[in-house]
Design a protein around this motif. Structure first.
Motif, PDB file in Angstrom:
ATOM      1  N   ARG A   3       9.434   3.551  15.353  1.00  0.00           N
ATOM      2  CA  ARG A   3       7.987   3.562  15.120  1.00  0.00           C
ATOM      3  C   ARG A   3       7.715   4.265  13.802  1.00  0.00           C
ATOM      4  NH1 ARG A   3       3.540   6.813  16.087  1.00  0.00           N
ATOM      5  NH2 ARG A   3       1.598   5.648  16.485  1.00  0.00           N
ATOM      6  N   LEU A   4       7.147   3.510  12.846  1.00  0.00           N
ATOM      7  CA  LEU A   4       6.868   4.068  11.528  1.00  0.00           C
ATOM      8  C   LEU A   4       5.513   4.747  11.452  1.00  0.00           C
ATOM      9  CD1 LEU A   4       8.210   1.164   9.285  1.00  0.00           C
ATOM     10  CD2 LEU A   4       9.328   3.330   9.793  1.00  0.00           C
ATOM     11  N   GLY A   5       4.664   4.477  12.439  1.00  0.00           N
ATOM     12  CA  GLY A   5       3.324   5.063  12.421  1.00  0.00           C
ATOM     13  C   GLY A   5       2.388   4.279  11.510  1.00  0.00           C
ATOM     14  N   GLU A   6       1.340   4.961  11.044  1.00  0.00           N
ATOM     15  CA  GLU A   6       0.328   4.277  10.244  1.00  0.00           C
ATOM     16  C   GLU A   6       0.796   4.151   8.794  1.00  0.00           C
ATOM     17  OE1 GLU A   6      -3.479   6.008  10.712  1.00  0.00           O
ATOM     18  OE2 GLU A   6      -3.503   5.748  12.890  1.00  0.00           O
ATOM     19  N   MET A   7       0.603   2.940   8.261  1.00  0.00           N
ATOM     20  CA  MET A   7       0.997   2.650   6.891  1.00  0.00           C
ATOM     21  C   MET A   7      -0.071   1.787   6.247  1.00  0.00           C
ATOM     22  SD  MET A   7       5.043   1.808   7.354  1.00  0.00           S
ATOM     23  CE  MET A   7       5.326   2.059   5.619  1.00  0.00           C
ATOM     24  N   LEU A   8       0.030   1.668   4.943  1.00  0.00           N
ATOM     25  CA  LEU A   8      -0.892   0.806   4.186  1.00  0.00           C
ATOM     26  C   LEU A   8      -0.149  -0.449   3.767  1.00  0.00           C
ATOM     27  CD1 LEU A   8      -2.660   3.458   1.909  1.00  0.00           C
ATOM     28  CD2 LEU A   8      -3.546   2.403   4.005  1.00  0.00           C
ATOM     29  N   LEU A   9      -0.721  -1.603   4.088  1.00  0.00           N
ATOM     30  CA  LEU A   9      -0.144  -2.887   3.726  1.00  0.00           C
ATOM     31  C   LEU A   9      -1.036  -3.570   2.712  1.00  0.00           C
ATOM     32  CD1 LEU A   9       0.933  -4.214   7.248  1.00  0.00           C
ATOM     33  CD2 LEU A   9       2.269  -2.871   5.620  1.00  0.00           C
ATOM     34  N   ARG A  10      -0.433  -4.306   1.784  1.00  0.00           N
ATOM     35  CA  ARG A  10      -1.190  -4.978   0.735  1.00  0.00           C
ATOM     36  C   ARG A  10      -1.667  -6.345   1.222  1.00  0.00           C
ATOM     37  NH1 ARG A  10       3.326  -3.995  -2.726  1.00  0.00           N
ATOM     38  NH2 ARG A  10       3.181  -1.984  -3.776  1.00  0.00           N
ATOM     39  N   ARG A  11      -2.952  -6.570   1.035  1.00  0.00           N
ATOM     40  CA  ARG A  11      -3.477  -7.913   1.290  1.00  0.00           C
ATOM     41  C   ARG A  11      -3.294  -8.767   0.041  1.00  0.00           C
ATOM     42  NH1 ARG A  11      -7.839  -4.767   3.622  1.00  0.00           N
ATOM     43  NH2 ARG A  11      -7.853  -4.989   5.907  1.00  0.00           N
ATOM     44  N   LYS A  12      -3.449 -10.079   0.228  1.00  0.00           N
ATOM     45  CA  LYS A  12      -3.293 -10.984  -0.908  1.00  0.00           C
ATOM     46  C   LYS A  12      -4.323 -10.693  -1.998  1.00  0.00           C
ATOM     47  CE  LYS A  12      -2.939 -15.902  -2.094  1.00  0.00           C
ATOM     48  NZ  LYS A  12      -2.962 -17.289  -1.574  1.00  0.00           N
ATOM     49  N   ASP A  13      -5.537 -10.256  -1.595  1.00  0.00           N
ATOM     50  CA  ASP A  13      -6.592 -10.004  -2.579  1.00  0.00           C
ATOM     51  C   ASP A  13      -6.464  -8.630  -3.242  1.00  0.00           C
ATOM     52  OD1 ASP A  13      -7.315  -8.250  -0.597  1.00  0.00           O
ATOM     53  OD2 ASP A  13      -9.183  -9.283  -0.058  1.00  0.00           O
ATOM     54  N   GLY A  14      -5.398  -7.880  -2.935  1.00  0.00           N
ATOM     55  CA  GLY A  14      -5.163  -6.602  -3.582  1.00  0.00           C
ATOM     56  C   GLY A  14      -5.649  -5.401  -2.797  1.00  0.00           C
ATOM     57  N   THR A  15      -6.500  -5.631  -1.798  1.00  0.00           N
ATOM     58  CA  THR A  15      -6.981  -4.513  -0.984  1.00  0.00           C
ATOM     59  C   THR A  15      -5.892  -4.075  -0.022  1.00  0.00           C
ATOM     60  OG1 THR A  15      -7.915  -6.017   0.656  1.00  0.00           O
ATOM     61  CG2 THR A  15      -9.363  -5.326  -1.150  1.00  0.00           C
ATOM     62  N   LEU A  16      -6.114  -2.907   0.595  1.00  0.00           N
ATOM     63  CA  LEU A  16      -5.113  -2.342   1.490  1.00  0.00           C
ATOM     64  C   LEU A  16      -5.600  -2.387   2.921  1.00  0.00           C
ATOM     65  CD1 LEU A  16      -4.008   0.800  -0.566  1.00  0.00           C
ATOM     66  CD2 LEU A  16      -2.899  -1.453  -0.454  1.00  0.00           C
ATOM     67  N   ALA A  17      -4.681  -2.708   3.814  1.00  0.00           N
ATOM     68  CA  ALA A  17      -4.981  -2.724   5.244  1.00  0.00           C
ATOM     69  C   ALA A  17      -4.228  -1.590   5.901  1.00  0.00           C
ATOM     70  CB  ALA A  17      -4.562  -4.061   5.866  1.00  0.00           C
ATOM     71  N   GLU A  18      -4.934  -0.830   6.745  1.00  0.00           N
ATOM     72  CA  GLU A  18      -4.298   0.254   7.480  1.00  0.00           C
ATOM     73  C   GLU A  18      -3.728  -0.313   8.776  1.00  0.00           C
ATOM     74  OE1 GLU A  18      -6.698   4.184   6.954  1.00  0.00           O
ATOM     75  OE2 GLU A  18      -8.119   2.506   7.025  1.00  0.00           O
ATOM     76  N   ALA A  19      -2.454  -0.009   9.058  1.00  0.00           N
ATOM     77  CA  ALA A  19      -1.818  -0.603  10.232  1.00  0.00           C
ATOM     78  C   ALA A  19      -0.811   0.370  10.812  1.00  0.00           C
ATOM     79  CB  ALA A  19      -1.121  -1.912   9.858  1.00  0.00           C
ATOM     80  N   GLU A  20      -0.659   0.297  12.144  1.00  0.00           N
ATOM     81  CA  GLU A  20       0.426   0.996  12.819  1.00  0.00           C
ATOM     82  C   GLU A  20       1.622   0.052  12.863  1.00  0.00           C
ATOM     83  OE1 GLU A  20      -0.974   2.172  16.615  1.00  0.00           O
ATOM     84  OE2 GLU A  20      -2.039   3.927  15.865  1.00  0.00           O
TER      85      GLU A  20
END
Length: 759
Positions: A502-519
């Motif tokens: 379990r990596l916990g919460e991370m930031l993932l890149r969307r195609k439009d450049g914004t960031l998505a917060e995800a567990e």
């Protein structure tokens, strides 16, 4: 009669016995006398007279001569020289007779020693014919003896060559004393072991027994090659004796020089003279390899039979027309028959009409076999004895006769019904799995074992992050990560150790450049013929927005309470305290306990002021751990100006630690610093942040130390220390307190780095 008057002339006369004479004589008169005497002896003479060495050599080279008659002494030639030429040319059997008018006894003996056969005086020619007759007879005898010796030599050479070059062992055995062949068989066997020894053996036989040369076997006894204790030895000898020592193609078990068993094929004949065995001749062939090959063949046949009988696959042979010729027990079981015999009997009409659910399948199978020569994995539906269907996998090979014509098929049958059912169940399971994955709310990625190339992605990934199938096909997991600390090496090590991570919460890149917060969590899954990593991420962006909104509301409420306390209660208490202090200075202390009340008011004002500072502290969950601690240090500096507060952060300390676990660390530090302010009397306090290697891997170490008064009992209980221990227990951390009177106090907190990362 014909006469010759010069050297090399020939003379002759018809008589009863032909005689070719080479005459070494320089006198023509003596030649005539000699010829006359020979005619009287009944010879038909052919004569050539020579009286030089050259002419004699020419005469010997041109013709064959029965006899050479030579004068003893001539002016240019003599009998010794003539005899030397005769021997030089190799004419050893031609009689050489000296006829001389004057030759002494000593000269005659010397001539005889040189090779002359006899001598006759010219004044006694009457004995010439008798001498010639005798010498011609002796010459013929010498020639016969020489021919016999030559023939014997050639015969022996042929024998030796045959023996030496023969691939068979050839041997001769002698007996130290003859054996009476009329004795009982057992007694003859005893005597053979007692008296028989090998007198001759060729090299081929020697090699059979581990020797290099046949001479090495000379003198060996029967016990050396055929020990009586070897099973079958005495029965072999009994048989040889029973057939009169004349044995053909009989096998024996013998031993070589190393003691290893050898199998021999024997022929021997015993030489029996006057009822007694005197010697034995024989031959041998080493058949050990062929015997071993026979045993190997029998073992292979037994093994094949065992495999045939016990195989789990059906084994069959059919004619090209479809008649079942051979079947093993497994074949019968697959199709529900009691045994192979029952199956063969039941399928007399051919397997095509009886076994195949679709008779045309057999024709297609045969066609493929004839085209390729061999076919495997041909799946087809067949019919069992009771009419039920069974799926099988056929393997077949064309059987050909000596001319290459195909006359049948042979191969195996495997029942794959269970496998087909399992495959169908797997197809249904995969369809369900695919439906679940594709419709899952979580984003699911399948990446390769190196955590680089994206292999698959469900619809949620595309919907949440905005990528298309084509976009993802050329991307790696790294392209989606905003934070890459530990990727891929550390992540791979840990997920392979435990199977999941379990990596916990991370930031993932969307195609439009914004960031998505995800567990985000990882797990190892089987994929194709190896392994892959399943990455599951749950989008918490909406939850985080709500939490931030709630945080802002809480922060606004804290600030309102802080403002109300500051502008209301704190101001009122401050005014009262100021009035009481002013009145005390003006009028002096007239009331009891007035000073004590003033001190209580001061403490209350200080406590309310500290509470106001704590309420003003921005929520740690909304900022990184170092930033939150820096805010606490700054507020403590403002609260207690007479104490130096210091924050020390190691250079390699992670910058991105934040969230609920980090907030608990901040609260522990906040409690510890509150104790420093209220109780320690310290002039300096330091908060140090480090990353250290502990028993459970990397740990965040927080040290809060002061130079205050300290205390003796480290197990003291208080509301602040109790609260810190509860928070440490919640984090699975270790909290230690070390203190010494007048030497200050140190509070240490050690918590796993993964815990603070939300893993």
């Amino acid at each position: 009669m014909t006469f010759g008057s010069h050297e090399g002339s020939r003379v002759g006369e018809v008589g009863d016995v032909a005689l070719s004479v080479l005459l070494v004589e320089d006198s023509e008169e003596d030649e005539l006398l000699l010829l006359r005497e020979l005619r009287r002896g009944g010879y038909r003479v052919s004569c050539r007279r020579v009286f030089t060495a050259q002419s004699m050599r020419e005469a010997l080279a041109s013709e064959e001569w029965d006899i050479v008659i030579s004068d003893h002494s001539m002016p240019a030639f003599d009998s010794s020289a003539a005899l030397h030429i005769l021997r030089e040319k190799g004419y050893l059997d031609i009689p050489f007779i000296i006829v001389s008018g004057k030759i002494g006894e000593e000269a005659a003996v010397a001539a005889m020693r040189l090779g002359a056969h006899d001598y006759v005086m010219k004044d006694n020619l009457a004995r010439l014919n008798a001498v010639i007759e005798r010498e011609l007879r002796e010459a013929e005898n010498r020639r016969e003896r020489r021919r016999a010796r030559e023939e014997l030599r050639r015969s022996e050479e042929r024998y030796r060559t045959f023996v030496a070059r023969s691939t068979e062992g050839i041997w001769r055995a002698e007996l130290e004393a003859p054996i009476d062949v009329r004795l009982p068989v057992e007694e003859q066997i005893d005597l053979l072991y007692e008296r028989l020894y090998f007198a001759e053996a060729n090299d081929a036989m020697a090699r059979m027994y581990g020797y290099e040369r046949g001479v090495e076997m000379v003198g060996l006894r029967l016990q050396d090659l055929m020990p009586r204790e070897v099973p079958g030895t005495e029965s072999f000898l009994r048989h040889g004796i029973s057939v009169g020592y004349l044995l053909m193609d009989a096998e024996s078990v013998e031993v070589d020089r190393r003691g290893d068993l050898k199998y021999m094929l024997n022929n021997f004949v015993g030489i029996v003279e006057e009822g007694h065995l005197v010697r034995v001749w024989g031959t041998k062939r080493d058949v050990t390899r062929s015997k071993e090959a026979e045993r190997a063949l029998r073992a292979a046949e037994e093994k094949y039979r065992s495999i045939f009988e016990n195989a789990v696959e059906g084994i069959y042979q059919t004619s090209l027309e479809g008649t079942l010729l051979t079947a093993n027990p497994a074949m019968a079981r697959i199709f529900g028959y009691r045994d192979a015999g029952e199956m063969i009997e039941a399928l007399r009409d051919g397997v095509g009409r009886s076994l195949y659910a679709d008779a045309g399948e057999r024709e297609r199978f045969i066609s493929e076999v004839l085209e390729a020569g061999e076919v495997t994995g041909y799946e087809v539906e067949m019919v069992k004895k009771d009419g039920t269907k069974v799926w099988v996998s056929l393997a077949g090979r064309a059987r050909r006769d000596e001319s290459g014509e195909v006359f049948g098929l042979e191969g195996t049958v495997e029942d794959i019904s269970a496998r087909r059912r399992a495959e169908e169940a797997l197809r249904r399971s995969e369809a369900v799995y695919r439906s679940v994955v594709e419709n899952a709310v979580e984003s699911i990625l399948i990446v390769d074992g190196g955590m680089e190339r994206i292999l698959e992605a469900n619809q949620s990934v595309k919907r949440t992050l905005g990528y298309t199938e084509e976009d993802l096909a050329g991307m790696s997991l790294c392209d989606l990560l905003e934070e890459r600390e530990g990727w891929p090496g550390e992540w791979l090590r840990r997920v392979r150790e435990s199977g999941s991570l379990r990596l916990g919460e991370m930031l993932l890149r969307r195609k439009d450049g914004t960031l998505a917060e995800a567990e985000v969590s990882l797990s190892v899954i089987p994929y194709a013929e190896g392994e892959a990593i399943c990455v599951i991420s749950h989008d918490v962006s909406d939850r985080r927005r709500v939490e931030r909104a709630l945080g802002e509301i809480r922060e606004a409420e804290r600030r309102r309470i802080s403002r109300d306390l500051h502008d209301g209660v704190l101001q009122d208490l401050t005014d009262v305290l100021s009035s009481m202090q002013l009145e005390r200075r003006i009028y002096g202390g007239r009331r009891e306990r007035e000073a004590e009340q003033i001190e209580h008011l001061k403490s209350a004002v200080s406590g309310i002021r500290a509470a106001i500072y704590d309420l003003r502290l921005e929520g740690p969950e909304e900022q990184t751990l170092p930033r939150s601690l820096n805010s606490i240090i700054e507020l403590n500096r403002q609260t207690k100006e007479d104490c130096e507060f210091v924050l020390s952060i190691a250079d390699d300390f992670p910058k991105g630690l934040w969230g609920p676990a980090s907030m608990e660390v901040v609260r522990v530090v906040q409690e510890a610093l509150a104790n420093v302010r209220r109780h320690s009397g310290a002039s300096r306090a330091e908060v140090a942040l480090k990353v250290e290697r502990g028993e459970r891997g990397e740990e965040v170490a927080v040290y809060i130390s002061d130079n205050g008064i300290g205390f003796e009992n480290t197990n003291v209980a208080g509301i602040g220390l109790h609260s810190m221990r509860e928070r440490a227990e919640f984090l699975g951390a270790r909290l230690d307190v070390e203190s010494e009177v007048d030497r200050g106090t140190t509070v240490s907190l050690r918590v796993g780095l993964d815990v603070l990362r939300g893993r």
